[in-house]
Design a protein around this motif. Sequence first.
Motif, PDB file in Angstrom:
ATOM      1  N   GLU A   1      46.654  35.976  24.454  1.00  0.00           N
ATOM      2  CA  GLU A   1      46.391  36.623  25.248  1.00  0.00           C
ATOM      3  C   GLU A   1      45.308  36.062  26.505  1.00  0.00           C
ATOM      4  OE1 GLU A   1      44.903  40.876  24.562  1.00  0.00           O
ATOM      5  OE2 GLU A   1      43.031  40.138  25.293  1.00  0.00           O
TER       6      GLU A   1
ATOM      7  N   SER B   1      59.138  44.041  30.925  1.00  0.00           N
ATOM      8  CA  SER B   1      57.811  44.613  31.061  1.00  0.00           C
ATOM      9  C   SER B   1      57.571  45.527  30.494  1.00  0.00           C
ATOM     10  CB  SER B   1      58.556  46.133  32.234  1.00  0.00           C
ATOM     11  OG  SER B   1      59.344  46.659  30.875  1.00  0.00           O
ATOM     12  N   VAL B   2      56.149  45.743  30.103  1.00  0.00           N
ATOM     13  CA  VAL B   2      55.287  46.815  29.218  1.00  0.00           C
ATOM     14  C   VAL B   2      55.999  48.308  28.946  1.00  0.00           C
ATOM     15  CG1 VAL B   2      53.244  48.575  29.115  1.00  0.00           C
ATOM     16  CG2 VAL B   2      53.256  46.667  30.606  1.00  0.00           C
TER      17      VAL B   2
ATOM     18  N   TYR C   1      58.181  45.901  25.923  1.00  0.00           N
ATOM     19  CA  TYR C   1      57.391  46.500  24.629  1.00  0.00           C
ATOM     20  C   TYR C   1      56.765  47.438  23.839  1.00  0.00           C
ATOM     21  CZ  TYR C   1      52.950  45.215  22.076  1.00  0.00           C
ATOM     22  OH  TYR C   1      52.526  44.941  21.610  1.00  0.00           O
ATOM     23  N   ARG C   2      56.638  48.449  24.610  1.00  0.00           N
ATOM     24  CA  ARG C   2      56.789  49.475  23.882  1.00  0.00           C
ATOM     25  C   ARG C   2      58.049  49.655  22.884  1.00  0.00           C
ATOM     26  NH1 ARG C   2      54.507  52.247  29.256  1.00  0.00           N
ATOM     27  NH2 ARG C   2      52.104  52.344  28.780  1.00  0.00           N
TER      28      ARG C   2
ATOM     29  N   TRP D   1      53.603  39.462  28.592  1.00  0.00           N
ATOM     30  CA  TRP D   1      53.771  40.239  30.741  1.00  0.00           C
ATOM     31  C   TRP D   1      52.346  40.763  30.659  1.00  0.00           C
ATOM     32  CZ3 TRP D   1      54.220  40.966  25.220  1.00  0.00           C
ATOM     33  CH2 TRP D   1      53.071  41.420  24.740  1.00  0.00           C
ATOM     34  N   ARG D   2      52.639  41.014  32.057  1.00  0.00           N
ATOM     35  CA  ARG D   2      51.147  41.154  33.145  1.00  0.00           C
ATOM     36  C   ARG D   2      50.442  42.113  31.725  1.00  0.00           C
ATOM     37  NH1 ARG D   2      49.253  38.929  37.675  1.00  0.00           N
ATOM     38  NH2 ARG D   2      47.151  39.322  37.550  1.00  0.00           N
ATOM     39  N   MET D   3      49.301  42.920  31.719  1.00  0.00           N
ATOM     40  CA  MET D   3      48.828  43.763  31.620  1.00  0.00           C
ATOM     41  C   MET D   3      47.534  43.706  32.479  1.00  0.00           C
ATOM     42  SD  MET D   3      49.495  45.550  28.285  1.00  0.00           S
ATOM     43  CE  MET D   3      48.693  46.314  28.473  1.00  0.00           C
ATOM     44  N   GLY D   4      47.242  44.593  33.247  1.00  0.00           N
ATOM     45  CA  GLY D   4      46.128  44.035  34.455  1.00  0.00           C
ATOM     46  C   GLY D   4      45.573  42.647  34.717  1.00  0.00           C
TER      47      GLY D   4
ATOM     48  N   ARG E   1      49.905  38.502  28.274  1.00  0.00           N
ATOM     49  CA  ARG E   1      50.209  38.907  27.127  1.00  0.00           C
ATOM     50  C   ARG E   1      51.069  38.419  26.135  1.00  0.00           C
ATOM     51  NH1 ARG E   1      47.443  44.598  24.946  1.00  0.00           N
ATOM     52  NH2 ARG E   1      45.243  44.035  26.145  1.00  0.00           N
TER      53      ARG E   1
END
Length: 207
Positions: free
Chosen positions: A72, A122-123, A126-127, A144-147, A151
Motif C-alpha cells: 500500500e 478497478s475497485v 477488487y470487490r 488499483w487506486r484508492m484515493g 494498493r
Amino acid sequence: MALYKYTFDEVIQEICSRVNDPDRDTYGDRAKELFYESAVTLVKDGNFNADDCPGLITFEKVDVEGLNPKHEWLIESSQVEDDGETPSTVLGEVCIRLLSIVDDYENNEDAEINQHKYTPISVNKYRQMIDPEMRPFDDEIYYWRMGSKVRFYPKESMQNQRVIVQFVKHPDSFEDDHELQGEFSLDFIYKMINYSVQQLKQEIQGE
C-alpha cells in the motif's frame, strides 16, 4: 506556419478575457488556480493521451523491500503533519495518474525475485475477488487506486520487488513567461482554457 506558443501569462489572460475581466483585477488569481485544477481534472478523468502532457509524464524506480507497508503506497498527499511538512510520497512526486508498473529488469538481474505482470484493475473488480475465477494468475499482481494510495493484490507477492513506475505528476508552479508547449500540447492547452472558463462562469453565476 510557425506554431503559436502560449506562455502561462497569455493563458491566464485568455481565461480572464473570456469572462469579461481583461484587466484580471477580479478573477486573475482564481484563473491561475483553475488552470492547475484543469490539468489535474482532465488527466484524472482520462481526458488526455501521452502526447498531451509530455512534460508531466515521468517515472520512478521503486525498491519495494524498503517500503512499509509494501502493498500500500502513498502516492498523493495534501495532508500536513505537525511539523508543517506534507508526508513524502513513494514516487517522490504527487501522482495524478498511474500509467504503468513493470519489473525493473536491469536492477533485478542478480536478485532472487519473482517477475510479475502488473495489471491495473478497478475497485469494483477488487470487490469481486471472492470469486476464484477473478483472482490473478500466479505471475500477476493487481493494483488499483484508492484515493491518495495505490494498493496491490495479492499483498504477499510484493516482496523483494524492484519496479519502474511511469506516471503523470502534478504540474509545477509556472512563471508568467514560461512557454507551456514543453509541458502540454496546444490542443490540451485549449482544453484547459475551456475547462477554466466554464468553471469560472459557473462560479460567477453563483455569486
